[in-house]
Structures are given as C-alpha cells and as structure tokens.
Scaffold this active site. Sequence first.
Site: not given
Length: 633
Positions: A423, A496, A498, A500
Amino acid sequence: MAYDDKSIKILEGLEAVRKRPGMYIGSTDKRGLHHLVWEIVDNAVDEAINGYGNLIKITLTKTGSVIVSDEGRGVPCGKHESGMSTPEVIYTVLHAGGKFETGEYKVSGGLHGVGASVVNALSKKMVVTINRDGSTYQISFKNGGKVDISLKKIGTSRKTGTTVEFWPDETIFETTKFSFTTICERMQESAFLINNLTIEVTDEVNERSVSYHYDNGLVSFVEYINENKTPLHKTIDIKGEKNGIDINIAMCYTDSYSENIISFVNNVKTIDGGTHEVGFKTAITKVFNEYIKNNNLLKGKNTSLEGSDTREGLTAIISVRVPEEILQFEGQTKGKLGTPSAKTAVESIVYEKLSYYLDENKSVANLIMDKALKSKVAREAARKAREEARNGKNKNGKDRITNGKLTKASGKDKSKNELFLVEGDSAGGSAKTGRNRETQAILPLRGKVLNCEKASTNDINANEELNTIIQTIGAGIGNDFNPNDSNYGKVIIMTDADDDGAHIQVLLVTFFYRFMKGLIENGMLYIANPPLYSLEVGKTKEYIQTDEELSNRRKNIKGQYKINRFKGLGEMDSDELFETTMDPKNRSLIRVSIEDAMLAEKRVSVLMGDKVEPRKEWINENVDFTLEDDFRR
Ligand code: 0RA
C-alpha cells in the site's frame, strides 16, 4: 473388562487427544479453539433438526467459559453397560455416539464431529447439566476429562435439555479468547438453515447479546446475502425429497457478476462443494439451454451456454439432509460431499422445479436468459483479450507497457519468489530498499483497488492496477488460471494496520477470490502482519503485534520504557520493515483461506454497497478484523 480397566483406557484415549490436538481439531490457534464450540453446538443442533427443542443458547462468560444449552431430549442419565453413567461415556469415550436411529440426520460425526469427549479432553474443566425425566442431573470433569464429581441428581425439573459449560485449557491453546463475531456469524448461518430454531448468543464480558430466528429459512439467507445488491426477481424456493435425501434450495439472480453458491450438508458448510453442488449446476445449465432452444433465443446458432454463463450474478444456498447410512465426505479437509445419489437427487428436483418456474414466470425467465446470453458474449470477448494480453500484445499488436512499477526479484526459482503488494509508494520505497533482493519482488499499489464484487471480466481487464497484478503474477485469470504458471510461490498483501489498510485487504482478497480462486485454494495468498508497536527498554528494542500482547508485556517490565505506535508502514525505516514484516525468519504471515475470502466478499458488499447504515455498523465493529481472527489460519 472391569470398570477400572475401562477408565484407564479412556484416559489413554483422552491423553492422546491432548498430545496431538491438531489431529482432532485441526489446530490449537483461534480456529481450533472455536472448533470446540462448534463441536458442542452441533450436538445441540442435532437435537433441533430431529425435532427436539427449538432454542439454543450460547454464552461467553466472565470466567472464560462457554455455555451451550439446548432444549432437546437431554442426554440419557442411566447406567451404561460399562458400569459408567451414560453422560460419562458420552463425554469421556472417543467417538461414543450411537444415539441415532436409522433415518435420523446428524451433524456431529459428519464433517468434523470428533465428539464432545474431545472438547472435554482439551478443557481444564467441564460441567454437564441435564434435565430429563423430571430431574436435573450433573456431572463435572477437570484436567482434560477426568471425572471430578460423578453424575448425580441435583434437583427436579419439568423441562428437558442439556447444558454444557467448558473452560478451554490454556496450556493447549495459543489463545483462549473466544470471538463473539465469529460465533455470531456461524450461529446466524445455522439459524437460517433450520426454520424456527432460535439461537441466542450472549457475551457477558462486553454485555451484548444477539438472537437469530428466521421464518423463511434459506429465502431469508439469500436476501441477507443480497442485502446490498439489486435482485432481478423474487427469490426462488425449491424444495423436494428423493432417494431419502431432503433438498432445500433458494436462488436469486442479481445485477452483479459474481457467483455466490453456498452449500450445506446436514447443516455443515461444504466448502469444497461435492455431488449436491454438481447436481445443482448440471440442472441449471440443462434448464437454461433447453429454455433457450425452445424459445429460439440463440437464433438458430449452433452454440450453447457454458455453466458459468448460467450462474453469473447468482446467489444460491443449497441445503441437503443426507441420512447417516449414505453420508460420505471426501477431500483432505472432508469438506466435499461424496454421496453419489445426492447428485441425481438434486439434479432431478432442480431440473423439474426450475423448468416449471421459468415457464410460469416468463418475464423473469427473459431477464435471466438475457443476462446469461450477455455473459456468453462477454466471456468470449474477454478470452480473446486475455490471450492477447498473455502474448504481451494489445489489440493493435503493440507491446503492452505494464508492471512498470514492479521491482523484480533476481532469483530464478519461481516457487521461492514472493510478490509483495504494498500500500502506497512510500512504504513501497522502504520495502524495495529493505527486501531480500533474490526472492522478494515489490509492487506498490496506488490507493484504493477496484471493487470487484460487481465487476465483470471486462471491467477487470480495463483496470490498470489489477491488470498489472494479473500480468505480474502471470498465471492468467478465471478458468484460465494455472497456479503452475505463477511467477511467485507467495503473493503477500502488505498494508497499514489501519482502517484503510483493512479495506484494501478485503478488496484485494475479493479480487483474488473472484478471479484467481486457485491462488487461494493452493495456499499462495497471504496477508503480512506488521507490528502495531515498538517497545524500547533500555538499549533493546522489540516489536509488538497486538494490544493484548502489549498489555501483557508491560506487566513484566521493570524500570523505564518507551512505546511507539506505528501509524503505518511508512513510519518504519527499511530495515525495520524488513526485520518485522518481511523477513521469513521473524515475520508472521496470515494465510488466506477460502472461508476467509468468502467472508471478505460479504464484507465488500457491505463496505461498498449503496446503503450507508450497514457500512457504518460494519466499520465500527470490525476495525481490526484481520488481526482479530477472521483472516488467521
Ligand atoms: C444420547 C441419546 C439421546 C440423546 C442424546 C444423547 C443427546 C445428546 C446431546 C448433546 C447435547 N445435547 C444433547 N441432547 C441429547 C436420545 C435420548 C432419547 O431417546 O430420549
């Protein structure tokens, strides 16, 4: 045999389970832990499907136990011929069963069904309470199935039913924390499959409770799956019985392109399909081609629809009940129905009922035939485009400029090479610097990936990001996918930790599920598991994967320490990223299973669908779902 000899044998049996738990429940991670719950619940469900009791309650308690209670007949409480009480036999003897009359259906003993004694063997404590014949009886066990208090009457009751409470053994399982979400997902499924059964799941730790009950069984199931899709007609309900096999199917075409068929045998999901699914597909293909011929929809052309054309946009649930005597499972994981008569039974019932339905509902028939015919045209066009793409040329015969951003691995052994889908360009940069140059290739992804849940093969071919992935892997897509052509032994999604990142993971997993299923089936798709924290104590630095681990670790530190929470991969330098997340020696990869991928697809439809409410709910409940449990194998 004297009673003592018997009990020694039993302890040897249970000891064998404790020595090699994997042989009985697959693993000792989260999956294995939940297996214990399924095992106990299956017994309760068996009572319900045979008509005894319609309420099952599951409770996660503050003491770390799970309680499963049913309103079935209650385990018989008499003396068994061995001298032991019947409950003692059922909960301590491996494979003790025999409660089923011919013609009764059973879940336990089918797919997993290793028996309640295996759960007892892997528990530090278990208490079984039985209401039967006007009395309440209880027996308890400790230390992996040793009788603690023998069966005795503890009261009176007008009800019947069985309650099992067990505490999994921490010395056996990597974790003993049950997941409410995982249990709910599975219990909701059981409630769909058994009309009028109510299943309540309660989490006493976090004070939450859900109740599942459906009057329209499989039709409700299909509507639930299609919640965020646009159906083309009212769900078709097919029921019948043949060769002693009870058949129950609900099906509905939507305007999407994905095929979503979920099948069950005696209420256990058959991940790898089997004869019932084959019978279903064969019947549909036959019905469609006959309809098209009879109504001259191919205008005299001498071709026909392929099976996949007739299933585009189809959501279907197939549930069959097969009597014990002819029940056969196949495959390594026993997830495939082998019973031959299930094919003919499903095929003939679906053929008969679906032909009739289409003749009676011409406007629906025209809609779905039209969709199938369009699929045929698109499929033929896409195949041509793929062939060109594989030859490295586009329509105009020019070389395609793709995978420009790929940093290749230098090693020549494809099976040892790994492709990291990373990403963002900045993390991509660190990965590129830190990687093992020989075996690790890096492909940075820009932002969000196309949502493939509604995409057709043409849409995929037109999407640059996905095209790059397809070409980089080099093994084709759809029916043309061949794992042996893959340029990589492992494809690793690295995002990541998180929201997203989780989102990108579900989108990518959905893409692979729909277009490169073989990659998942061959165990080649992984998710990287970057640490959430670094912890510095004095001069040493360590990395921490989860919040739970952090709080445990903190308890044991004396003196000063510093904690840093990584907000994204980009916050780690290249050495750190390699050491923690990419280095085969230290990293922990999560292998994506087909089951995970199916959940991911459902999630994509919730996340990406048009309705705002379910999306909000979903994100709130599943912020860190990948780390929690659902992607772990
Ligand atoms: C043996 C025989 C019968 C029922 C059961 C076991 C039974 C087992 C479990 C496990 C969880 N809940 C259960 N409920 C019943 C049949 C008894 C009869 O014929 O009355």
